[in-house]
Design a protein around this motif. Structure first.
Motif, short mmCIF file in Angstrom:
data_model
loop_
_atom_site.label_atom_id
_atom_site.label_comp_id
_atom_site.label_asym_id
_atom_site.label_seq_id
_atom_site.Cartn_x
_atom_site.Cartn_y
_atom_site.Cartn_z
N ILE A 14 0.81 -1.22 0.00
CA ILE A 14 0.00 0.00 0.00
C ILE A 14 0.84 1.28 0.00
CG2 ILE A 14 -1.83 1.27 1.18
CD1 ILE A 14 -2.70 -1.37 -0.07
N GLU A 15 1.90 1.30 0.78
CA GLU A 15 2.73 2.51 0.84
C GLU A 15 3.31 2.88 -0.51
OE1 GLU A 15 3.06 4.71 3.29
OE2 GLU A 15 1.53 3.51 4.30
N GLU A 16 3.61 1.87 -1.31
CA GLU A 16 4.20 2.12 -2.63
C GLU A 16 3.17 2.60 -3.64
OE1 GLU A 16 7.37 2.06 -3.84
OE2 GLU A 16 7.96 1.91 -1.74
N VAL A 17 1.92 2.15 -3.49
CA VAL A 17 0.90 2.49 -4.49
C VAL A 17 -0.03 3.61 -4.02
CG1 VAL A 17 0.96 0.14 -5.40
CG2 VAL A 17 -0.76 0.76 -3.68
N LYS A 18 0.19 4.11 -2.83
CA LYS A 18 -0.65 5.17 -2.29
C LYS A 18 -0.72 6.38 -3.22
CE LYS A 18 -1.08 8.02 1.90
NZ LYS A 18 -0.49 8.30 3.24
N ALA A 19 0.41 6.78 -3.74
CA ALA A 19 0.45 7.92 -4.66
C ALA A 19 -0.35 7.64 -5.94
CB ALA A 19 1.89 8.27 -5.02
N ASN A 20 -0.34 6.38 -6.38
CA ASN A 20 -1.10 6.00 -7.58
C ASN A 20 -2.60 6.19 -7.35
OD1 ASN A 20 1.46 5.15 -8.17
ND2 ASN A 20 0.96 2.99 -8.39
N LEU A 21 -3.06 5.80 -6.16
CA LEU A 21 -4.48 5.96 -5.84
C LEU A 21 -4.87 7.43 -5.77
CD1 LEU A 21 -4.82 3.19 -3.09
CD2 LEU A 21 -5.65 3.08 -5.45
N PHE A 22 -3.96 8.26 -5.26
CA PHE A 22 -4.22 9.69 -5.22
C PHE A 22 -4.27 10.27 -6.63
CE2 PHE A 22 -3.47 9.45 -0.73
CZ PHE A 22 -4.17 10.54 -0.21
N ASN A 23 -3.42 9.78 -7.52
CA ASN A 23 -3.47 10.20 -8.91
C ASN A 23 -4.83 9.89 -9.52
OD1 ASN A 23 -0.84 11.17 -8.95
ND2 ASN A 23 0.03 9.29 -9.80
N LEU A 24 -5.32 8.69 -9.27
CA LEU A 24 -6.63 8.29 -9.79
C LEU A 24 -7.74 9.17 -9.24
CD1 LEU A 24 -6.77 4.37 -9.80
CD2 LEU A 24 -7.13 5.89 -11.75
N ASN A 25 -7.66 9.44 -7.95
CA ASN A 25 -8.70 10.25 -7.32
C ASN A 25 -8.72 11.67 -7.90
OD1 ASN A 25 -10.73 10.43 -5.05
ND2 ASN A 25 -9.38 12.13 -4.50
N GLN A 26 -7.56 12.24 -8.04
CA GLN A 26 -7.47 13.63 -8.51
C GLN A 26 -7.75 13.78 -9.99
OE1 GLN A 26 -7.73 14.70 -5.32
NE2 GLN A 26 -6.73 16.51 -6.15
N ASN B 84 -5.69 -5.56 4.29
CA ASN B 84 -5.27 -4.17 4.05
C ASN B 84 -6.40 -3.17 4.29
OD1 ASN B 84 -2.40 -4.36 2.82
ND2 ASN B 84 -3.55 -5.92 1.70
N GLN B 85 -7.45 -3.62 4.96
CA GLN B 85 -8.61 -2.76 5.18
C GLN B 85 -8.28 -1.48 5.94
OE1 GLN B 85 -8.62 -6.03 5.17
NE2 GLN B 85 -10.60 -6.92 4.63
N GLU B 86 -7.53 -1.59 7.01
CA GLU B 86 -7.24 -0.40 7.82
C GLU B 86 -6.40 0.61 7.06
OE1 GLU B 86 -8.68 0.30 10.68
OE2 GLU B 86 -9.78 -1.58 10.38
N ASN C 171 -18.78 6.46 -4.86
CA ASN C 171 -18.50 5.61 -6.02
C ASN C 171 -17.07 5.06 -6.04
OD1 ASN C 171 -21.09 5.76 -7.09
ND2 ASN C 171 -20.65 7.69 -8.13
N TRP C 172 -16.37 5.21 -4.93
CA TRP C 172 -15.08 4.54 -4.73
C TRP C 172 -15.37 3.22 -4.01
CZ3 TRP C 172 -10.22 4.20 -6.04
CH2 TRP C 172 -9.49 5.32 -6.48
N HIS C 173 -14.95 2.10 -4.57
CA HIS C 173 -15.19 0.80 -3.94
C HIS C 173 -13.87 0.02 -3.84
CE1 HIS C 173 -19.45 1.53 -4.29
NE2 HIS C 173 -19.34 1.67 -5.60
N PHE C 174 -13.57 -0.44 -2.64
CA PHE C 174 -12.41 -1.30 -2.43
C PHE C 174 -12.90 -2.69 -2.00
CE2 PHE C 174 -10.66 2.91 -2.05
CZ PHE C 174 -9.40 2.80 -2.64
N LEU C 175 -12.46 -3.71 -2.74
CA LEU C 175 -12.85 -5.08 -2.45
C LEU C 175 -11.62 -5.87 -2.00
CD1 LEU C 175 -15.12 -5.85 -5.55
CD2 LEU C 175 -15.76 -4.81 -3.37
N PHE C 176 -11.85 -6.82 -1.10
CA PHE C 176 -10.75 -7.60 -0.54
C PHE C 176 -11.01 -9.10 -0.70
CE2 PHE C 176 -11.07 -3.54 1.51
CZ PHE C 176 -9.76 -3.09 1.57
N GLY C 177 -9.93 -9.82 -0.97
CA GLY C 177 -10.05 -11.26 -1.13
C GLY C 177 -8.70 -11.94 -0.99
N LYS C 178 -8.70 -13.25 -1.06
CA LYS C 178 -7.46 -14.00 -0.99
C LYS C 178 -6.63 -13.76 -2.25
CE LYS C 178 -9.47 -17.69 1.84
NZ LYS C 178 -9.77 -19.15 1.90
N PRO C 179 -5.30 -13.68 -2.12
CA PRO C 179 -4.45 -13.43 -3.29
C PRO C 179 -4.70 -14.38 -4.45
CG PRO C 179 -3.17 -13.23 -1.29
CD PRO C 179 -4.52 -13.74 -0.87
N GLU C 180 -4.90 -15.67 -4.14
CA GLU C 180 -5.13 -16.64 -5.21
C GLU C 180 -6.46 -16.39 -5.93
OE1 GLU C 180 -5.79 -18.84 -1.20
OE2 GLU C 180 -4.43 -17.32 -2.06
#
Length: 230
Positions: A69-81, A103-105, A123-132
């Motif tokens: 998450i720390e590495e992709v945080k900036a990417n998510l901000f790019n998408l948002n903006q 990674n919910q928290e 309209n922002w949705h984050f879904l979580f599941g097993k890696p496989e």
């Protein structure tokens, strides 16, 4: 004689140029379909807020941020903006990010920061599941890029209301045939230019369909007006 030639050039060339660019604009009224009949979201994925999230009948920006998450945080901000803040008010538009459970928290913390920059995040949705499970679902699309060791990718994809992948293909740019099925969230410029334009074209496509059916939608009308201005 030279006077008439000069006058002809001055008047005819602008008209020819206008017709050329008008034709190009018309050709961009519809965003090409890259692939069709994609699978609906798996029931194995659980959303951050417990709501039911589906692709069907929605224009979706689909992404797989991964667990780093720390590495992709900036990417998510790019998408948002660059994308969400422009089109998030469209009722059938959504951002769907699928990432590994646990990674919910971290995502909740990011959403708190988003709220300082965006008025409405419904309209922002984050879904979580097993890696496989994420890997299996990702592979159904047959994307050219693969997920990394964190079950993530910097690329996002545009899906239409019929769950078809949209992008660019067949358009010639500088003598080359362009093909694009994804957009790199690392690059704010790519999101601002190529992706924003493509989302805008897809929205306009549905706007034209609504107009054909003599239906009205204020938000789509606003998008169309913005397209015409630019």
């Amino acid at each position: 004689m030279k006077k008439y030639i000069v006058l002809t050039v001055l008047f005819i060339l602008p008209i020819v140029a206008y017709m050329f660019f008008a034709t190009a604009s018309h050709n961009s009224l519809f965003l090409p379909v890259i692939s069709k009949n994609h699978t609906e979201l798996s029931n194995e994925f659980v959303s951050l807020n417990g709501e039911k999230v589906v692709l069907d009948k929605n224009i979706t920006v689909l992404g797989f941020p991964g667990s780093n998450i720390e590495e992709v945080k900036a990417n998510l901000f790019n998408l948002n903006q660059k994308i969400y803040n422009k089109y998030g008010g469209f009722k059938d538009f959504q951002m769907v990010m699928i990432l590994p459970d646990g990674n919910q928290e971290k995502i909740k913390a990011i959403m708190l920061e988003f709220r300082r920059l965006s008025n409405d995040l419904k309209n922002w949705h984050f879904l979580f599941g097993k890696p496989e499970a994420i890997e299996t679902y990702y592979n159904t699309f047959k994307f050219k890029n693969k997920l990394d060791a964190f079950t993530g990718s910097p690329f996002v994809y545009i899906l239409d209301k019929e769950k078809s992948l949209r992008g660019r293909k067949g358009q010639k740019i500088k003598g080359k045939v362009e093909y694009r099925e994804c957009y790199n969230t690392i690059s704010a410029a790519e999101l601002h230019n190529e992706m924003s334009d493509d989302v805008k074209i897809l929205l306009r496509e549905y706007r034209l369909a609504l107009k054909k059916n003599k239906r009205k939608d204020d938000f789509r009308d606003k998008i169309e007006q913005e397209v015409i201005k630019k």
